[in-house]
Write a protein that holds these residues in place. Structure first.
Motif, mmCIF file in Angstrom:
data_model
loop_
_atom_site.group_PDB
_atom_site.id
_atom_site.type_symbol
_atom_site.label_atom_id
_atom_site.label_comp_id
_atom_site.label_asym_id
_atom_site.label_seq_id
_atom_site.Cartn_x
_atom_site.Cartn_y
_atom_site.Cartn_z
ATOM 1 N N ILE A 144 91.306 2.904 -63.981
ATOM 2 C CA ILE A 144 91.880 2.660 -65.524
ATOM 3 C C ILE A 144 92.849 1.558 -65.961
ATOM 4 O O ILE A 144 92.319 0.699 -66.341
ATOM 5 C CB ILE A 144 91.920 4.005 -65.808
ATOM 6 C CG1 ILE A 144 91.394 5.236 -66.357
ATOM 7 C CG2 ILE A 144 92.613 3.335 -67.258
ATOM 8 C CD1 ILE A 144 91.598 6.499 -67.021
ATOM 9 N N MET A 145 93.802 1.153 -64.572
ATOM 10 C CA MET A 145 94.085 0.161 -65.089
ATOM 11 C C MET A 145 93.121 -0.897 -64.586
ATOM 12 O O MET A 145 93.101 -1.709 -65.140
ATOM 13 C CB MET A 145 95.438 -0.001 -63.851
ATOM 14 C CG MET A 145 96.367 0.932 -63.911
ATOM 15 S SD MET A 145 97.678 0.753 -63.224
ATOM 16 C CE MET A 145 97.273 0.446 -61.393
ATOM 17 N N GLU A 146 92.442 -1.257 -64.109
ATOM 18 C CA GLU A 146 91.359 -2.101 -63.235
ATOM 19 C C GLU A 146 90.307 -2.723 -65.054
ATOM 20 O O GLU A 146 90.830 -3.597 -65.089
ATOM 21 C CB GLU A 146 90.575 -1.742 -62.162
ATOM 22 C CG GLU A 146 91.082 -1.952 -61.301
ATOM 23 C CD GLU A 146 89.691 -1.432 -60.208
ATOM 24 O OE1 GLU A 146 88.313 -1.148 -60.449
ATOM 25 O OE2 GLU A 146 90.572 -1.369 -59.094
ATOM 26 N N TYR A 147 90.036 -1.683 -65.675
ATOM 27 C CA TYR A 147 89.770 -1.697 -67.354
ATOM 28 C C TYR A 147 90.125 -2.372 -68.000
ATOM 29 O O TYR A 147 89.809 -3.158 -68.705
ATOM 30 C CB TYR A 147 89.173 0.132 -67.229
ATOM 31 C CG TYR A 147 88.213 0.733 -66.754
ATOM 32 C CD1 TYR A 147 86.966 0.311 -66.766
ATOM 33 C CD2 TYR A 147 87.532 1.990 -66.924
ATOM 34 C CE1 TYR A 147 86.346 0.247 -65.534
ATOM 35 C CE2 TYR A 147 86.772 2.417 -66.245
ATOM 36 C CZ TYR A 147 86.269 1.951 -65.408
ATOM 37 O OH TYR A 147 85.316 2.302 -64.698
ATOM 38 N N ARG A 148 91.824 -2.142 -68.249
ATOM 39 C CA ARG A 148 92.738 -2.343 -69.126
ATOM 40 C C ARG A 148 93.065 -3.946 -69.048
ATOM 41 O O ARG A 148 92.886 -4.645 -69.725
ATOM 42 C CB ARG A 148 94.104 -1.126 -69.133
ATOM 43 C CG ARG A 148 93.642 -0.295 -69.223
ATOM 44 C CD ARG A 148 95.307 0.367 -69.673
ATOM 45 N NE ARG A 148 95.357 1.877 -69.713
ATOM 46 C CZ ARG A 148 95.701 2.797 -69.274
ATOM 47 N NH1 ARG A 148 96.350 2.870 -68.135
ATOM 48 N NH2 ARG A 148 96.097 3.844 -70.156
ATOM 49 N N THR A 149 93.300 -4.628 -67.383
ATOM 50 C CA THR A 149 93.508 -6.037 -67.200
ATOM 51 C C THR A 149 92.569 -6.496 -66.441
ATOM 52 O O THR A 149 92.684 -8.144 -66.618
ATOM 53 C CB THR A 149 94.630 -5.148 -65.572
ATOM 54 O OG1 THR A 149 93.737 -4.794 -65.094
ATOM 55 C CG2 THR A 149 95.604 -4.188 -66.523
ATOM 56 N N LEU A 150 91.204 -6.053 -66.816
ATOM 57 C CA LEU A 150 89.896 -7.766 -66.500
ATOM 58 C C LEU A 150 90.383 -8.026 -67.492
ATOM 59 O O LEU A 150 90.378 -7.694 -68.618
ATOM 60 C CB LEU A 150 89.025 -6.625 -66.392
ATOM 61 C CG LEU A 150 87.465 -7.246 -66.018
ATOM 62 C CD1 LEU A 150 87.661 -8.029 -64.643
ATOM 63 C CD2 LEU A 150 86.145 -6.716 -66.166
#
Length: 205
Positions: A144-150
């Motif tokens: 989810i952090m990857e989704y937010r920061t992509l």
């Protein structure tokens, strides 16, 4: 300091005096909640509450007490002079996580990767942060952090990929000012969990 050769601090030296501290991760999270709720500027009462939580029932506090407390919160890391270009790394400037919103994800991630139950574990704040920052990509928290920061403007992303990641950022985003279509986003998430084709759901993004 090196976590391999030096023990995590359990006291801080203030004006030459060794002051015991409450070093556990729960205390720091409570203090950070006060900071977050305070907004731009702390009141004297909010500052006093943080200092009492962290140092205990001292009768007086100085500016050094507060500065050393914030240093401890940062895990003793000095501000970096140079920052790696986020655009080159394919990262945006959005907030990656929130301890309140993501509490269940963090709790589950620690159990999944380390076998640590944070409900029963007494853990130093610095150890907690080292483990948190190194949760693997197979944990939902990290995904989810990857989704937010992509960075959606990154090269190499197809139109379908951009629509997908935009939808994920709307669903998992921490920006409370936005009001995405939660029902549509929930349907997308459930379809992904079932391994279904989501091309039709992504239309319109």
């Amino acid at each position: 300091m090196s976590s391999l050769t030096e023990p995590f601090p359990v006291s801080l030296t203030i004006s030459g005096v060794e002051c015991p501290i409450h070093w556990d991760f729960r205390t720091v999270l409570c203090c950070q909640k006060i900071l977050q709720n305070a907004g731009r500027e702390l009141t004297e009462d909010e500052m006093a509450r943080m200092l009492r939580l962290f140092y205990g029932q001292y009768t007086w506090y100085t500016e050094e007490h507060f500065d050393k407390m914030l240093w401890f919160f940062s895990c003793g890391r000095e501000p970096e002079r140079k920052h790696f270009p986020r655009k080159i790394a394919g990262i945006n400037s959005k907030q990656a996580f929130d301890f309140e919103v993501d509490a269940d994800l963090i709790y589950a991630g620690f159990i999944q990767q380390y076998g640590i139950d944070l409900q029963t574990e007494e853990m130093h704040w610095w150890k907690f942060m080292i483990l948190l920052e190194n949760l693997g990509g197979d944990t939902r928290f990290q995904k989810i952090m990857e989704y937010r920061t992509l960075d959606l403007s990154a090269k190499g992303l197809s139109k379908d990929q951009k629509r997908f990641y935009q939808a994920m950022q709307e669903y998992y985003g921490l920006d409370t000012e936005k009001a995405p279509d939660k029902a549509k986003l929930k349907a997308l998430e459930e379809a992904l969990e079932r391994g279904e084709d989501v091309s039709e759901l992504l239309k319109g993004w």
